[in-house]
Write a protein that holds these residues in place. Structure first.
Motif, mmCIF file in Angstrom:
data_model
loop_
_atom_site.group_PDB
_atom_site.id
_atom_site.type_symbol
_atom_site.label_atom_id
_atom_site.label_comp_id
_atom_site.label_asym_id
_atom_site.label_seq_id
_atom_site.Cartn_x
_atom_site.Cartn_y
_atom_site.Cartn_z
ATOM 1 N N ILE A 1 0.857 -1.185 0.000
ATOM 2 C CA ILE A 1 0.000 0.000 0.000
ATOM 3 C C ILE A 1 0.888 1.227 0.000
ATOM 4 C CG2 ILE A 1 -1.660 1.361 1.336
ATOM 5 C CD1 ILE A 1 -2.776 -1.196 2.437
ATOM 6 N N GLU A 2 0.556 2.178 -0.861
ATOM 7 C CA GLU A 2 1.243 3.469 -0.853
ATOM 8 C C GLU A 2 0.203 4.580 -0.872
ATOM 9 O OE1 GLU A 2 3.928 6.075 -3.908
ATOM 10 O OE2 GLU A 2 4.646 4.036 -3.474
ATOM 11 N N THR A 3 0.380 5.563 -0.003
ATOM 12 C CA THR A 3 -0.492 6.736 0.037
ATOM 13 C C THR A 3 0.374 7.976 0.231
ATOM 14 O OG1 THR A 3 -0.792 6.885 2.439
ATOM 15 C CG2 THR A 3 -2.232 5.337 1.254
ATOM 16 N N PRO A 4 -0.186 9.160 -0.001
ATOM 17 C CA PRO A 4 0.544 10.356 0.424
ATOM 18 C C PRO A 4 0.703 10.337 1.941
ATOM 19 C CG PRO A 4 -1.273 10.924 -1.047
ATOM 20 C CD PRO A 4 -1.457 9.483 -0.675
ATOM 21 N N SER A 5 1.799 10.877 2.422
ATOM 22 C CA SER A 5 1.975 11.046 3.857
ATOM 23 C C SER A 5 1.211 12.287 4.310
ATOM 24 C CB SER A 5 3.462 11.215 4.191
ATOM 25 O OG SER A 5 3.933 12.463 3.666
ATOM 26 N N LEU A 6 1.213 12.537 5.602
ATOM 27 C CA LEU A 6 0.578 13.748 6.122
ATOM 28 C C LEU A 6 1.223 14.996 5.514
ATOM 29 C CD1 LEU A 6 -1.381 15.133 8.091
ATOM 30 C CD2 LEU A 6 0.364 14.913 9.865
ATOM 31 N N MET A 7 2.557 15.022 5.470
ATOM 32 C CA MET A 7 3.244 16.167 4.862
ATOM 33 C C MET A 7 2.970 16.248 3.366
ATOM 34 S SD MET A 7 6.905 16.375 6.858
ATOM 35 C CE MET A 7 7.000 14.662 7.357
ATOM 36 N N GLY A 8 2.939 15.087 2.719
ATOM 37 C CA GLY A 8 2.638 15.067 1.297
ATOM 38 C C GLY A 8 1.264 15.630 0.996
ATOM 39 N N GLU A 9 0.286 15.290 1.833
ATOM 40 C CA GLU A 9 -1.077 15.785 1.617
ATOM 41 C C GLU A 9 -1.156 17.295 1.798
ATOM 42 O OE1 GLU A 9 -4.731 15.487 0.207
ATOM 43 O OE2 GLU A 9 -3.536 13.673 0.535
#
Length: 242
Positions: free
Chosen positions: A105-113
């Protein structure tokens, strides 16, 4: 359970003989996927382009929260930049572990978001102590205002060697990357104030060190050299493919 944090989706441990499902391949399916499913075929709201299907891949329209496959039908399941979009992440995660033995699973991180927020993203995700923690963006009042996506997703990865090195030495800045086997440990909309601190409060040195612990100088040098070699190999492969 979590097995490791790959550097990116191109660094997965998938055997040649394994049968691979990708949930939400969209405009950029993984080359290793045998079967690719997408929920939406008539809109690009949740992706950056039209659906693409590579040679020898089978495409099916299906909802990741209700997959039309038998238990453990697949050896590996890839979910890249999908889980942050779903209506019910608990149902989604349970479903991919039902049909798959292992996965990524890959998602944006909090900083990425925060750097490249998307209206279509319903959830923001962090991995905390080996668990995927999903928090509904509306609950932490995250709204898409200024979007630096073109800078951090398009321009710098192509133009800046320094940024490419940063991506490889500190991938957790932009993304959550979680490889699992059998089950996924997760928490949805936590009520624990200690967990919510990461989503609601400014990050101090304590939080920074939890996610990015200090590394000895020799380790930093090693990681940097490894990143430079990886960049050179990627460049050589791209030139050879032209």
């Amino acid at each position: 359970m979590k097995t490791r944090n790959p550097q990116n989706r191109r660094k997965l441990r998938i055997n040649k003989w394994e049968y691979v499902l990708e949930v939400g391949g969209g405009h950029n399916p993984h080359s290793r996927s045998n079967v690719v499913v997408d929920k939406y075929t008539d809109t690009n709201y949740h992706r950056s382009g039209d659906i693409k299907v590579l040679k020898n891949q089978k495409f099916m329209q299906a909802d990741g929260e209700n997959l039309p496959f038998t238990d453990k039908e697949f050896d590996y399941v890839i979910c890249n930049q999908v889980a942050e979009h779903v209506d019910n992440p608990a149902r989604f995660l349970d479903e991919i572990t039902r049909v798959g033995k292992r996965g990524y699973i890959e998602t944006p991180s909090l900083m990425g978001e925060y750097l490249f927020p998307k209206e279509s993203h319903k959830w923001v995700v962090l991995e905390i102590d080996g668990k995927l923690v999903f928090v509904e963006k509306s609950k932490v009042k995250m709204q898409a205002r200024v979007d630096f996506g073109d800078m951090f997703l398009s321009y710098l990865p192509k133009q800046s060697i320094g940024y490419k090195i940063l991506q490889r030495t500190y991938p957790d800045i932009m993304t959550v990357r979680y490889e699992w086997k059998d089950t996924i440990d997760y928490i949805i909309n936590p009520e624990d104030p200690e967990l919510l601190r990461y989503f609601l409060e400014p990050w101090d040195m304590e939080k920074n060190l939890k996610f990015f612990p200090r590394r000895p100088v020799l380790k930093e040098v090693y990681e940097t050299l490894k990143a430079v070699i990886d960049i050179a190999i990627s460049y050589a492969k791209s030139r050879g493919a032209q």
